[in-house]
Design a protein around this motif. Structure first.
Motif, mmCIF file in Angstrom:
data_model
loop_
_atom_site.group_PDB
_atom_site.id
_atom_site.type_symbol
_atom_site.label_atom_id
_atom_site.label_comp_id
_atom_site.label_asym_id
_atom_site.label_seq_id
_atom_site.Cartn_x
_atom_site.Cartn_y
_atom_site.Cartn_z
ATOM 1 N N PRO A 79 0.725 -1.252 0.092
ATOM 2 C CA PRO A 79 -0.151 0.159 0.007
ATOM 3 C C PRO A 79 0.853 1.059 -0.043
ATOM 4 C CG PRO A 79 0.013 -0.853 2.030
ATOM 5 C CD PRO A 79 0.862 -1.720 1.418
ATOM 6 N N ILE A 80 0.397 2.195 -0.779
ATOM 7 C CA ILE A 80 1.074 3.521 -0.824
ATOM 8 C C ILE A 80 0.018 4.584 -0.475
ATOM 9 C CG2 ILE A 80 2.232 5.197 -2.121
ATOM 10 C CD1 ILE A 80 3.517 3.374 -3.657
ATOM 11 N N GLY A 81 -0.084 5.213 0.642
ATOM 12 C CA GLY A 81 -0.821 6.384 0.973
ATOM 13 C C GLY A 81 -1.931 5.788 2.170
ATOM 14 N N PRO A 82 -2.822 6.696 2.356
ATOM 15 C CA PRO A 82 -3.208 7.889 1.603
ATOM 16 C C PRO A 82 -2.209 9.005 1.968
ATOM 17 C CG PRO A 82 -4.665 7.437 3.725
ATOM 18 C CD PRO A 82 -3.621 6.120 3.529
ATOM 19 N N ILE A 83 -1.469 8.809 2.966
ATOM 20 C CA ILE A 83 -0.331 9.802 3.333
ATOM 21 C C ILE A 83 0.965 9.167 2.744
ATOM 22 C CG2 ILE A 83 0.794 11.175 5.189
ATOM 23 C CD1 ILE A 83 -1.866 10.889 6.703
ATOM 24 N N THR A 134 -1.908 -1.701 -10.334
ATOM 25 C CA THR A 134 -1.948 -0.792 -9.241
ATOM 26 C C THR A 134 -3.378 -0.590 -9.009
ATOM 27 O OG1 THR A 134 -0.034 0.348 -10.141
ATOM 28 C CG2 THR A 134 -1.556 1.678 -8.653
ATOM 29 N N ILE A 135 -3.857 -0.608 -7.871
ATOM 30 C CA ILE A 135 -5.332 -0.493 -7.602
ATOM 31 C C ILE A 135 -5.564 0.777 -6.808
ATOM 32 C CG2 ILE A 135 -7.434 -1.401 -6.379
ATOM 33 C CD1 ILE A 135 -5.864 -4.059 -6.968
ATOM 34 N N VAL A 193 -2.691 0.699 -4.298
ATOM 35 C CA VAL A 193 -2.236 -0.834 -3.728
ATOM 36 C C VAL A 193 -1.489 -1.337 -4.987
ATOM 37 C CG1 VAL A 193 -3.019 -3.070 -3.158
ATOM 38 C CG2 VAL A 193 -4.107 -1.039 -2.133
ATOM 39 N N LEU A 194 0.045 -1.644 -4.802
ATOM 40 C CA LEU A 194 0.675 -2.145 -5.965
ATOM 41 C C LEU A 194 0.910 -3.426 -5.341
ATOM 42 C CD1 LEU A 194 1.051 1.007 -6.241
ATOM 43 C CD2 LEU A 194 3.492 0.736 -6.533
ATOM 44 N N GLU A 195 0.480 -4.224 -6.776
ATOM 45 C CA GLU A 195 0.841 -5.817 -6.528
ATOM 46 C C GLU A 195 1.998 -6.290 -7.269
ATOM 47 O OE1 GLU A 195 -3.027 -8.288 -6.338
ATOM 48 O OE2 GLU A 195 -3.513 -6.675 -7.541
#
Lengths: 253, 525
Positions: free
Chosen positions: B172-176, B198-199, B187-189
């Motif tokens: 996961p990247i984010g929300p911050i 990427t979702i 969400v990078l798989e």
């Protein structure tokens, strides 16, 4: 790569002289109205009715001004029968009561070098643009010892913009909780101070202060980069805060 | 212009009722039975190659009015309308045939409680999981001033489907995340080095402005239109004002039209410079990023000199402009903008000769033309894959009366480098438009004398820096807004964002993100 090095060296240094000297270039700030006790009667009524966000108010027959609500809609600028004074400065940041107390406790090392984490809690991206320019050559906050950090765990200061949407609330709290002590918070812009045009509502809070303790507030929609620099300097006791006159009619601390 | 479309519809869809509404603007409306909706929309989108603008849901006292808005590059516009009794909340989904409607239907499901039969994925979209079941904020019975009891957000959100294979994981990247960034989760798989999918999960910044506008005077809604997406504020107020001006049949003075064009193009230049600054920063090319940042600041200062505000707030008003600007100031702003333009050409020359920079953009974040069309992507992102769609030319409006000769830069590759070239090229086109506007700028008033609006409904649009934006407004007799629906370019382009973020090396993610030039605030509203 040497091409870029030469390019950089050949570029005229655009960095502002602020805070050593005031900056006066055109276009650095949208300005704020100045409440004046000279406006009375009909002119006063007309001005107050022009303000759709409740920044201007009538207080004991004089004009009150709440900087946390002003969104620079410009509708009162140059439109009243008797000209409303307009202040083009940018030193707008104020300490809250908590901020004043906290300032006294700050150690010297905290004053000289700060790491900042920015949080977008529902901002329109204008605030964020201004924040991102702080690190650019025009404002170059690094020369003053201010740096951005990607993680709240290393941050001394939380710079929050936006009215705090329901979806960002828990993330904001989590970021705040994970900061080491001592930690400070700056509410950036009208949205973070009062909810702005968005809050309070079913999606947004009335700004930041209900959720986490706030040390410094910076009015503006958005506050220009120099106002943000001023906020950081006020937070560390390196600059005087804005005169209280702006805060007429509001005791937001 | 609409004739061929009319003939086509009456020849192939005899059961569909066609009506032309004239209220300042001509709207061609096709009323459908729910049973015909999917095939009709499929035909418009796939066979007639019309563009999908947005879904407008309106709840009147006795019925639902559900409208899919289509338009074509040749200037036709068609509202496909379905009426349902209020008690019926199920209607067929067109998303399986018109993929561009996918997110619009998901949003309507969340906010109105409508069910789109056949839609593959509904739920948890605009309103995240922790909202109480059955909360439909856009229903007229919902009180927008209440603050909802804070529900605890689940911290372990996951997409419905995740890769399952040995060594696979979702990052996961984010929300911050990052230094200064808008809040969104990605969400990078991955199953190793490369990221497969990427979702994105958006709407962390949902402020519900369409609901907040209900019952407010149009003049006050303008403040919201100006501030929900600060980086394209003039374009959005332009679209909103144009909708209101159509409702009130307000004639805009020629000078105001001309100034609006000048300022809209000024905003486009500033937006694109800002996008380029972010792009340079994402590749860690520090000198180029600094150069672009100086130019961005210069454009902000120019905007402030012109209008008094760095993001052009407070300038547009229903009926024209809130202020006139002296000739001299226009000349000065144009001249300085052209200087910025010149420095950008120099920057471009340097960038295109820096192989380490090009390596990071070429063949990165590729979107095919077919995919971009299926997702109805807009603006520079679409023009970089060869789709020459620009509302200034397709549906010429207000100041762009006759824009058939407008040069619309397009590229074919659809990668990050193509998008960068589009940004650079469009800046030069905008500067030329500003120059032309100033040369022919008439004298006279800048606002209509009477800007009162009564009851009515109209669609306003403009080509925002990120692509075409549509504002649907319905008002009552007092000029209060009953319904305001926005179709924003970032909403359309985030829908297609995952196309650019497939099968890439992890370190390219910030570059892909920056090269798309998207705004989260504009999409989340």
């Amino acid at each position: 790569m040497s091409r870029w090095l030469t390019e950089g060296l050949l570029t005229h240094k655009p960095t502002t002289a602020y805070p050593a000297r005031p900056e006066s270039t055109a276009g650095i700030s949208p300005g704020l109205p100045v409440p004046s006790s000279e406006l009375t009667g009909q002119a006063l009524e007309q001005l107050v009715s022009m303000c759709r966000v409740g920044a201007l108010s009538k207080e004991k027959n004089t004009l009150g001004f709440d900087d946390g609500r002003c969104i620079h809609c410009m509708r009162c600028k140059g439109k009243s029968p008797k000209e409303l004074e307009w202040d083009d400065s940018y030193e707008w940041a104020r300490l809250t009561k908590l901020g004043e107390k906290n300032l006294a406790k700050l150690s010297a090392s905290f004053k000289a070098s700060l790491y900042i984490r920015t949080i977008d809690a529902g901002a329109c991206a204008a605030c964020l643009t201004e924040i991102s320019l702080l690190a650019g050559p025009n404002y170059n906050m690094h020369r003053l010892g201010f740096f951005m950090t990607p993680t709240p765990r290393k941050a001394d200061v939380l710079l929050v913009s936006g009215p705090v949407t329901d979806h960002m609330r828990d993330h904001l709290l989590e970021a705040y909780d994970s900061m080491p002590e001592p930690k400070r918070v700056i509410a950036v812009g009208a949205c973070a101070m009062t909810g702005g045009v968005f809050g309070p509502s079913f999606t947004c809070a009335a700004g930041l202060s209900d959720m986490i303790p706030v040390d410094v507030v910076v009015p503006g929609c958005p506050p220009p980069p120099l106002a943000l620099l001023h906020a950081l300097l006020v937070l560390t006791g390196r600059k005087q805060q804005a005169e209280k006159i702006r805060a007429l009619g509001s005791d937001r601390s | 212009m609409q004739d061929s479309l009319k003939e086509f519809i009456s020849a192939n869809f005899a059961r569909i009722e066609l009506q032309e509404h004239k209220n300042g603007q001509t709207i061609l409306e096709a009323e459908c039975q729910p049973g015909d909706l999917v095939e009709f929309c499929r035909c418009l989108f796939c066979d007639q190659h019309m563009y999908y603008a947005m879904l407008v849901v309106e709840e009147s006292a006795e019925q639902w009015i559900i409208k899919h808005v289509f338009y074509a590059p040749s200037g036709e516009m068609l509202h496909v309308l379905v009426r349902l009794p209020l008690a019926q909340t199920i209607l067929p989904s067109i998303a399986t045939q018109v993929h561009a409607a996918d997110w619009h239907e998901r949003e309507a499901e969340d906010l109105f409680g409508l069910t789109f039969e056949g839609h593959p994925r509904l739920g948890d979209f605009v309103l995240h999981d922790h909202w109480p079941e059955g909360t439909n904020p856009m229903r007229s019975s919902f009180d927008a001033s209440q603050s909802l009891p804070p529900g605890k957000q689940a911290s372990d959100w996951q997409p419905i489907r995740l890769l399952e294979s040995e060594g696979s994981f979702a990052m996961p990247i984010g929300p911050i995340y990052s230094d200064v960034s808008e809040s969104a989760l990605f969400v990078l798989e991955t199953v190793g080095e490369d990221v497969l999918r990427t979702i994105p999960r958006l709407f962390y910044k949902h402020r519900g402005i369409e609901k907040l506008a209900e019952g407010q005077k149009a003049h006050d809604v303008l403040l919201l239109a100006e501030r929900f997406s600060g980086t394209a504020s003039f374009a959005h107020t332009l679209a909103f004002c144009r909708a209101m001006e159509t409702i009130g049949q307000i004639q805009i003075p020629a000078r105001a039209q001309s100034i609006r064009l000048f300022v809209a193009e000024l905003e486009r230049v500033r937006h694109h410079v800002s996008a380029l600054a972010k792009l340079c920063a994402s590749t860690a090319l520090a000198v180029a990023a600094s150069q672009a940042s100086i130019l961005e600041e210069q454009m902000l200062r120019l905007s402030c000199k012109l209008s008094g505000h760095r993001f052009l707030f407070g300038m547009n008003t229903i009926g024209g402009l809130s202020m006139d600007i002296p000739e001299e100031l226009f000349r000065q702003v144009l001249q300085e903008s052209q200087e910025v333009g010149g420095r950008l050409l120099r920057l471009r020359r340097k960038l295109t000769r820096t192989s380490s920079f090009l390596d990071r953009l070429q063949d990165v974040g590729v979107i095919s033309q077919q995919d971009a069309r299926a997702h109805a992507m807009l603006g520079p992102a679409a023009r970089a894959c060869g789709i020459s769609m620009d509302l200034r030319q397709a549906l010429p409006y207000g100041p762009y009366g006759d824009a058939s000769s407008l040069h619309i830069p397009t590229e074919q590759e659809g990668d990050g480098y193509a998008r960068m070239r589009i940004f650079f090229e469009e800046i030069q086109v905008s500067l030329q438009l500003m120059k032309d506007a100033l040369e022919t700028m008439p004298k006279g008033p800048v606002a209509a004398e009477n800007a009162d609006c009564g009851a009515g409904a109209a669609l306003g649009w403009s080509e925002a820096p990120g692509g075409g934006t549509f504002h649907w407004v319905r008002t009552d007799e007092e000029g209060k807004v009953l319904r305001w629906r926005l179709g924003t370019p970032s909403f359309a382009n985030w829908h297609g964002f995952h196309l650019a973020a497939e099968k890439f090396a992890f370190q390219d993610f910030p570059i892909i993100l920056a090269s798309m030039g998207l705004s989260v605030a504009e999409s989340d509203r």
